[in-house]
Write a protein that holds these residues in place. Structure first.
Motif, PDB file in Angstrom:
ATOM      1  N   PHE A   8       0.823  -1.206   0.000  1.00 35.20           N
ATOM      2  CA  PHE A   8       0.000   0.000   0.000  1.00 35.20           C
ATOM      3  C   PHE A   8       0.862   1.262   0.000  1.00 35.20           C
ATOM      4  O   PHE A   8       1.693   1.455   0.899  1.00 35.20           O
ATOM      5  N   THR A  13      -3.714   7.052  -0.813  1.00 38.31           N
ATOM      6  CA  THR A  13      -4.054   5.633  -0.889  1.00 38.31           C
ATOM      7  C   THR A  13      -4.549   5.152   0.477  1.00 38.31           C
ATOM      8  O   THR A  13      -5.748   5.004   0.688  1.00 38.31           O
ATOM      9  N   LEU A  14      -3.644   4.949   1.427  1.00 37.00           N
ATOM     10  CA  LEU A  14      -4.082   4.667   2.798  1.00 37.00           C
ATOM     11  C   LEU A  14      -4.640   5.923   3.467  1.00 37.00           C
ATOM     12  O   LEU A  14      -5.525   5.847   4.322  1.00 37.00           O
ATOM     13  N   THR A  25     -11.021   1.958   5.342  1.00 34.91           N
ATOM     14  CA  THR A  25      -9.663   1.478   5.060  1.00 34.91           C
ATOM     15  C   THR A  25      -9.097   0.754   6.275  1.00 34.91           C
ATOM     16  O   THR A  25      -8.492  -0.324   6.154  1.00 34.91           O
ATOM     17  N   VAL A  29      -7.976  -3.241   6.185  1.00 34.21           N
ATOM     18  CA  VAL A  29      -6.628  -3.735   6.498  1.00 34.21           C
ATOM     19  C   VAL A  29      -6.691  -4.759   7.626  1.00 34.21           C
ATOM     20  O   VAL A  29      -6.009  -5.792   7.590  1.00 34.21           O
ATOM     21  N   PHE A 205      -1.364  -1.147  -4.339  1.00 30.36           N
ATOM     22  CA  PHE A 205      -2.261   0.001  -4.496  1.00 30.36           C
ATOM     23  C   PHE A 205      -1.426   1.275  -4.543  1.00 30.36           C
ATOM     24  O   PHE A 205      -0.540   1.473  -3.693  1.00 30.36           O
ATOM     25  N   MET A 224      -5.782   4.050  -7.493  1.00 25.23           N
ATOM     26  CA  MET A 224      -6.878   4.689  -6.794  1.00 25.23           C
ATOM     27  C   MET A 224      -7.648   5.617  -7.736  1.00 25.23           C
ATOM     28  O   MET A 224      -7.108   6.094  -8.739  1.00 25.23           O
ATOM     29  N   THR A 239      -9.782   1.502  -8.846  1.00 26.65           N
ATOM     30  CA  THR A 239     -10.789   1.450  -7.805  1.00 26.65           C
ATOM     31  C   THR A 239     -11.310   2.861  -7.517  1.00 26.65           C
ATOM     32  O   THR A 239     -11.004   3.807  -8.251  1.00 26.65           O
ATOM     33  N   ALA A 242      -9.625   7.265  -2.395  1.00 21.11           N
ATOM     34  CA  ALA A 242      -9.260   6.858  -1.037  1.00 21.11           C
ATOM     35  C   ALA A 242     -10.375   7.152  -0.044  1.00 21.11           C
ATOM     36  O   ALA A 242     -10.607   6.371   0.885  1.00 21.11           O
ATOM     37  N   ILE A 247      -9.906   1.386  -1.033  1.00 20.76           N
ATOM     38  CA  ILE A 247      -9.095   0.251  -0.590  1.00 20.76           C
ATOM     39  C   ILE A 247      -9.963  -0.999  -0.428  1.00 20.76           C
ATOM     40  O   ILE A 247      -9.637  -2.074  -0.947  1.00 20.76           O
TER      41      ILE A 247
END
Length: 258
Positions: A8, A13-14, A25, A29, A205, A224, A239, A242, A247
């Motif tokens: 990741f 993203t995260l 998210t 995870v 990602f 993303m 996808t 964020a 995610i």
């Protein structure tokens, strides 16, 4: 495909645009770990920038500094730094051009221009603490990455005179500088080889220009929804953003979540 590991990126993203972890998210995870799939951070950031995030998500493995420093469950796997003679040429050219530099070691970072507006603007965008002011830090410590603070187009002399280095823009006032062969993919490959995981069984990602190589390397590269447009051709799947469940949606697409 039975995926075993997921890499990741952090920013975009995260983390969302406010540099916060969306709750979906966080849950995704946690579920990924419960399903026996390894989550790994893969970032251009240095470890001292993301340690709180890693603790919050319960992730103890990372590919940091754009592949330059790799750790798996607390064990150092790989180091790649910029040779001092190359740094010396970079420092000289930046001085001639009036561009400030920020030098990143694995444990701390410093700049040769603590009050420069471009440095402050770029660091503020990351929402991290400011660098120290040891202008000769690069002589005494291994430097894995440098921030070159210049505007669009001003990097051209560096490209011509420093072919040993890569320059990747991440801010209107800043570029990552790393060895020519350096990338997140370099560090990811080290980790995959160490763990004996085929790249076909890995996912990544990302959303930025420094994610191109890792999306190409892994078995499933996911961009993303907020990605830089130039990244999209390198992705196998795009996808959501964020902050829109991207995610979790990507992991469901991969079959890693129910």
């Amino acid at each position: 495909m039975g995926y075993k590991i997921v890499f990741f990126d952090i920013d975009g993203t995260l983390l969302d645009e406010d540099k916060k972890i969306p709750e979906d998210t966080r849950l995704a995870v946690a579920q990924l770990k419960a399903n026996g799939i390894e989550p790994v951070i893969a970032t251009g950031r240095a470890p001292y920038f993301f340690e709180p995030l890693a603790r919050e998500l319960g992730i103890d493995s990372y590919v940091s500094l754009n592949g330059g420093y790799v750790v798996y469950r607390g064990k150092e796997l790989y180091h790649r730094h910029i040779p001092v003679p190359v740094l010396e040429r970079l420092v000289g050219l930046a001085h001639q051009s009036g561009h400030p530099l920020v030098y990143q070691g694995k444990s701390s970072y410093h700049t040769n221009s603590v009050e420069h507006a471009a440095v402050l603007a770029a660091i503020d965008s990351l929402k991290v603490f400011y660098p120290g002011g040891q202008s000769e830090f690069w002589r005494d410590e291994s430097i894995y990455q440098v921030f070159l603070h210049c505007r669009h187009g001003e990097e051209q002399p560096y490209l011509a005179e420093l072919p040993e280095l890569r320059f990747i823009r991440w801010h209107e006032d800043a570029m990552d500088v790393l060895p020519l062969t350096g990338s997140k993919a370099e560090g990811i490959q080290v980790m995959l080889d160490t763990l004996g995981i085929p790249r076909e069984e890995s996912i990544a990602f990302g959303d930025g220009l420094n994610d191109k190589e890792m999306l190409e390397l892994v078995g499933l590269g996911i961009a993303m929804g907020n990605s830089h447009q130039e990244l999209l051709p390198y992705a196998d799947y795009v996808t959501a953003r964020a902050d829109e469940g991207g995610i979790a949606a990507g992991l469901r697409y991969a079959g890693c979540l129910a």
